[in-house]
Motif scaffolding. Sequence first.
Motif, mmCIF file in Angstrom:
data_model
loop_
_atom_site.group_PDB
_atom_site.id
_atom_site.type_symbol
_atom_site.label_atom_id
_atom_site.label_comp_id
_atom_site.label_asym_id
_atom_site.label_seq_id
_atom_site.Cartn_x
_atom_site.Cartn_y
_atom_site.Cartn_z
ATOM 1 N N UNK A 213 -54.229 21.284 23.478
ATOM 2 C CA UNK A 213 -53.404 22.243 24.228
ATOM 3 C C UNK A 213 -52.831 21.595 25.482
ATOM 4 N N UNK A 214 -53.669 20.929 26.246
ATOM 5 C CA UNK A 214 -53.229 20.348 27.514
ATOM 6 C C UNK A 214 -52.239 19.201 27.292
ATOM 7 N N UNK A 215 -52.481 18.361 26.289
ATOM 8 C CA UNK A 215 -51.575 17.244 26.028
ATOM 9 C C UNK A 215 -50.206 17.741 25.572
ATOM 10 N N UNK A 216 -50.191 18.742 24.715
ATOM 11 C CA UNK A 216 -48.920 19.287 24.230
ATOM 12 C C UNK A 216 -48.209 20.053 25.338
ATOM 13 N N UNK A 217 -48.952 20.839 26.086
ATOM 14 C CA UNK A 217 -48.349 21.647 27.151
ATOM 15 C C UNK A 217 -47.761 20.764 28.244
ATOM 16 N N UNK A 218 -48.356 19.605 28.486
ATOM 17 C CA UNK A 218 -47.851 18.683 29.503
ATOM 18 C C UNK A 218 -46.422 18.251 29.197
ATOM 19 N N UNK A 219 -46.088 18.134 27.917
ATOM 20 C CA UNK A 219 -44.743 17.734 27.502
ATOM 21 C C UNK A 219 -43.842 18.951 27.311
ATOM 22 N N UNK A 220 -44.383 19.998 26.713
ATOM 23 C CA UNK A 220 -43.564 21.137 26.304
ATOM 24 C C UNK A 220 -43.161 22.050 27.460
ATOM 25 N N UNK A 221 -44.077 22.342 28.358
ATOM 26 C CA UNK A 221 -43.817 23.336 29.408
ATOM 27 C C UNK A 221 -42.607 22.981 30.284
ATOM 28 N N UNK A 222 -42.505 21.763 30.826
ATOM 29 C CA UNK A 222 -41.333 21.452 31.656
ATOM 30 C C UNK A 222 -40.033 21.513 30.857
ATOM 31 N N UNK A 223 -40.101 21.110 29.595
ATOM 32 C CA UNK A 223 -38.899 21.082 28.759
ATOM 33 C C UNK A 223 -38.346 22.477 28.526
ATOM 34 N N UNK A 224 -39.236 23.464 28.477
ATOM 35 C CA UNK A 224 -38.822 24.842 28.210
ATOM 36 C C UNK A 224 -38.806 25.694 29.473
ATOM 37 N N UNK A 225 -38.887 25.046 30.637
ATOM 38 C CA UNK A 225 -38.799 25.767 31.894
ATOM 39 C C UNK A 225 -40.017 26.587 32.233
ATOM 40 N N UNK A 226 -41.172 26.216 31.692
ATOM 41 C CA UNK A 226 -42.404 26.936 31.976
ATOM 42 C C UNK A 226 -43.215 26.184 33.027
ATOM 43 N N UNK A 227 -44.006 26.896 33.785
ATOM 44 C CA UNK A 227 -44.823 26.262 34.810
ATOM 45 C C UNK A 227 -46.103 25.695 34.199
ATOM 46 N N UNK A 228 -46.528 24.556 34.719
ATOM 47 C CA UNK A 228 -47.764 23.928 34.269
ATOM 48 C C UNK A 228 -48.933 24.422 35.098
ATOM 49 N N UNK A 229 -50.024 24.739 34.441
ATOM 50 C CA UNK A 229 -51.231 25.098 35.170
ATOM 51 C C UNK A 229 -51.810 23.853 35.851
ATOM 52 N N UNK A 230 -52.341 24.044 37.039
ATOM 53 C CA UNK A 230 -52.986 22.930 37.742
ATOM 54 C C UNK A 230 -54.139 22.373 36.917
#
Length: 262
Positions: A213-230
């Motif tokens: 989850x964290x590895x995928x979200x690190x790439x996906x979230x910024x690309x889709x304009x979503x905020x990353x959790x700390x």
Amino acid sequence: MSSLVRDVLGSLREPEFWAYSTWLDIVTKYRRSRLGLVWLLIPPLIYVLGVGYYFAKLQGLSPLEFIPHLGVGYLLFRFLMTIITESSLVLPANSSFILDGHARLTDFVFRVVAKGLFYLSVAAPVLIVALLVSPRLELWGLAISLPALVVLILNAMWMGIAIALLGARFPDIHELMTSVFIFGFILTPILWSASAAPPGTVHGVFMRINPLYHLIELVRAPLLGESLETTTLFYVAGLTIVGLAMTAYLYRRYARFVPLWM
């Protein structure tokens, strides 16, 4: 870390064995097919567009917004799964080279990494089209997503090396990894959104202990304009540092025993 670093740098300086041989394996596999390498494009095309549209409608979401979410998640998940599951078999599968004196084990893991990158590159046009027609695409996010993709590949490499060593010693590792990824696919927000598992809930805890989850979200979230959790930033940083250190120790300690295990 000198042993692992030396072999990794040696593999990068001499890509003829792992990069060219991987390309030949893929080409020869599809050379008798009428469509040839086009078959590599069909699964991501069906999954990203077909399954993405179906699950978007199932959840009452806009397909143009949900398909990029599923597409990025699916392709990165498949990339990680390919490297980790196939690395568990890569050393026994190349035992003839190892027993013949090919001691640089990173070459064999790099073959798996090259295969995963090739499949990811072939599927990229499908994802690019889905992103371009989506209102969620944030071009500024590329400045974060591209370095994040490098971090994901780095983690996939140390995971592949560690799993390859374990797979050479314990043949059951492959079956274990296959089962883990079946469960991991359910825990990773690909067919569903991470917002459905908020912090403080049981399913939210299980999702957040999942490294995929964290590895995928690190790439996906910024690309889709979503905020990353700390939490994701600290999790990936710790995973990378601890993982590299652990793999360096395992490689330095046990790589020399691989020919005996064969």
